[in-house]
Structure formats: C-alpha cells, structure tokens
Design a protein around this motif. Structure first.
Motif, mmCIF file in Angstrom:
data_model
loop_
_atom_site.group_PDB
_atom_site.id
_atom_site.type_symbol
_atom_site.label_atom_id
_atom_site.label_comp_id
_atom_site.label_asym_id
_atom_site.label_seq_id
_atom_site.Cartn_x
_atom_site.Cartn_y
_atom_site.Cartn_z
ATOM 1 N N ASP A 170 49.962 55.535 43.717
ATOM 2 C CA ASP A 170 49.552 55.988 42.387
ATOM 3 C C ASP A 170 50.188 57.351 42.083
ATOM 4 N N ARG A 171 50.201 58.229 43.091
ATOM 5 C CA ARG A 171 50.802 59.553 42.900
ATOM 6 C C ARG A 171 52.302 59.446 42.679
ATOM 7 N N ARG A 172 52.876 58.308 43.009
ATOM 8 C CA ARG A 172 54.312 58.104 42.828
ATOM 9 C C ARG A 172 54.602 57.153 41.669
ATOM 10 N N ASN A 173 53.603 57.029 40.805
ATOM 11 C CA ASN A 173 53.763 56.232 39.585
ATOM 12 C C ASN A 173 54.034 54.745 39.830
ATOM 13 N N ASP A 206 55.986 49.437 38.237
ATOM 14 C CA ASP A 206 56.037 50.795 37.695
ATOM 15 C C ASP A 206 54.827 50.978 36.783
ATOM 16 N N LYS A 207 54.141 52.118 36.941
ATOM 17 C CA LYS A 207 52.876 52.315 36.225
ATOM 18 C C LYS A 207 53.063 52.327 34.710
ATOM 19 N N ASN A 208 54.185 52.865 34.240
ATOM 20 C CA ASN A 208 54.381 52.962 32.797
ATOM 21 C C ASN A 208 55.037 51.715 32.214
ATOM 22 N N ARG A 235 60.723 56.844 45.841
ATOM 23 C CA ARG A 235 59.407 57.386 45.451
ATOM 24 C C ARG A 235 58.555 57.692 46.685
#
Ligand code: UDP
Length: 239
Positions: A170-173, A206-208, A235
């Motif tokens: 999560d911290r790495r998107n 990818d989170k986005n 990442r």
C-alpha cells in the motif's frame, strides 16, 4: 553460506531445485518460463527468473523481519536462492482481498469488489486434478496434514503474511489483490512459508490506474510482462 550445487531434485513450472552438499539446504533456480491455466499456456520472458528471484528474496526477508518463518536463507546469484530443505505440504493457500480470477467465476462476486475480510482458501496441489478447491475435511481425508490445528495455523500465517504485505505494498501504491502461499516442514518439523512470493503467484494492481502488474498480463495476453515485474521490483526497492 558456502554450499556446493549437486544433482537436480525436481523441476517445476517456475523453478528447478537442486540438492546441495548439506541435506538441510536446497538451491532454487528461478526460470524464465511462464505457464498459465494448469500449464496449457506456455511462454518465456528473458530475465523473468532473475526478477522473481530478487522480488521473492526481498519479500521473504521482509516476512522474516516481521517474525514470519520462511525457507529463505540467502540469495546466491541473480536467479539462485538458497533455501532450507522442506517437505512441501500439498495445499496451496490462497488469500484474497479483492474478487477476481476463479473466485468471480465460481461465486459470481463482481470483479474488483473488495471482500469484507481477507478470504483464505485451500486448494489441493495436484496438477492431474487441476488443483481443486478443498475444505478442511477434504484436506484431512487426503492426508495433506495430520490435524485440523495445522490447517488453522496455515490460515493464521496466511492472514499474517497478508497483513504485512498489504501494508508494505500500500505504501508503494500497489494493491495486493490476492496471492498463493505454499508451506513446508523442515527437519525440525517447523512450518515454513516456502516456494516463492512473486508476480507469478500474486496479483498486484496499481492503486490509481488499476493497471495489472503481474502474471495476468501473460494470462490475458496484455503484453509488457517483464516491464510489469520490473515495476513491482522497483517499488519494492523504494525502501
Ligand atoms: N495462483 C498461483 N498458482 C496457482 C493458482 C493460483 O500462484 O496454481 C495464484 C494466482 O496468481 C492468484 C491467486 O493465486 O494470485 C488466486 O488465483 P485464482 O484462484 O483466482 O486462479 P486463476 O484465476 O489464476 O485461475
């Protein structure tokens, strides 16, 4: 640690295993081969083995740091990992955070839906049967483990690994959609996380953009397989 590579013990879809001069240790050589759909689809991506070796090494080191025991000992070369010798438990433990893949097909849960809690499933490791989904009683009847307590333990480690990795990625998107773990027993009868943890065995989005950065790129002929694995490694190394 100094070891000598001895004869091949086993060759799987993603790795070759070699004996060493010490019976407690094996060498895992990560291959560039890719397979999907129970090896009905085959491919090869130059450099994938080295990427997976590095990715898995970093993840095993992270888990060890968080008190989760793995078979990882040391990375000896680009695609060579020294591991404790374990007897593999013939269960694939799948942990899911978001519905996709076989779960959506089997239960009709909408693709991309976040599950209310991390779902842990057991699959019987048997290629000739197509790795069927099993429950605890099946696992006992098949003799995969000796007691229900061991299954509870596998579930607990699955959830612990999920917590560590979800936070890390999560911290790495990256969203950790789902992943598969294998476990083995070492000479001291300890249960260790074994095999590999890589984009071959996990799904990362990818989170986005929700872009797939894992073996689904190969399964679905999306192209850019190596670029995706490189991105995951980049990442991971962000520190
Ligand atoms: N998986 C795996 N090996 C297998 C089956 C599944 O590594 O033999 C991983 C897969 O990459 C995914 C998760 O386990 O991260 C769940 O896979 P699923 O059951 O959805 O199977 P699939 O859609 O790949 O058939």
């Amino acid at each position: 640690m100094q070891v000598e590579q001895k004869e091949k013990l086993y060759e799987g879809k993603g790795k070759k295993l070699y004996k060493t001069n010490d019976e407690n240790f094996v060498l895992a050589e990560f291959k560039d081969d890719l397979t999907a759909f129970n090896a009905q689809k085959k491919g090869n991506e130059e450099g994938k083995g080295a990427l997976n070796c590095k990715i898995s090494s970093e993840i095993f080191k992270l888990l060890e740091k968080r008190g989760i025991k793995t078979h990882y000992v040391e990375t000896l070369a680009d695609n060579l990992m020294l591991c404790q010798f374990v007897e593999i438990i013939p269960i694939e433990v799948v942990v899911r955070n978001i519905a996709t893949g076989s779960l959506t097909k089997r239960l009709g849960i909408k693709e991309g839906e976040r599950l209310p809690f991390a779902l842990v499933e057991f699959y019987y490791k048997d290629d000739s049967l197509g790795d069927p989904l099993i429950n605890d009683e099946h696992a006992l009847i098949l003799g995969c483990v000796k007691s229900i307590e061991i299954l509870e333990h596998l579930r607990k480690i699955g959830r612990d690994v999920n917590e560590v990795l979800c936070e890390f990625f999560d911290r790495r998107n990256l969203m950790l959609v789902d992943f598969k773990l294998e476990f083995g027993l070492n000479q001291k009868n300890e249960i260790l996380v074994a095999d590999e943890i890589t984009p071959d065995s996990c799904r990362f989005w990818d989170k986005n953009s929700k872009e797939k950065l894992d073996k689904d790129r190969f399964r679905e002929d999306l192209g850019g397989v190596k670029m995706a694995y490189e991105e995951v490694l980049k990442r991971i190394l962000l520190g």
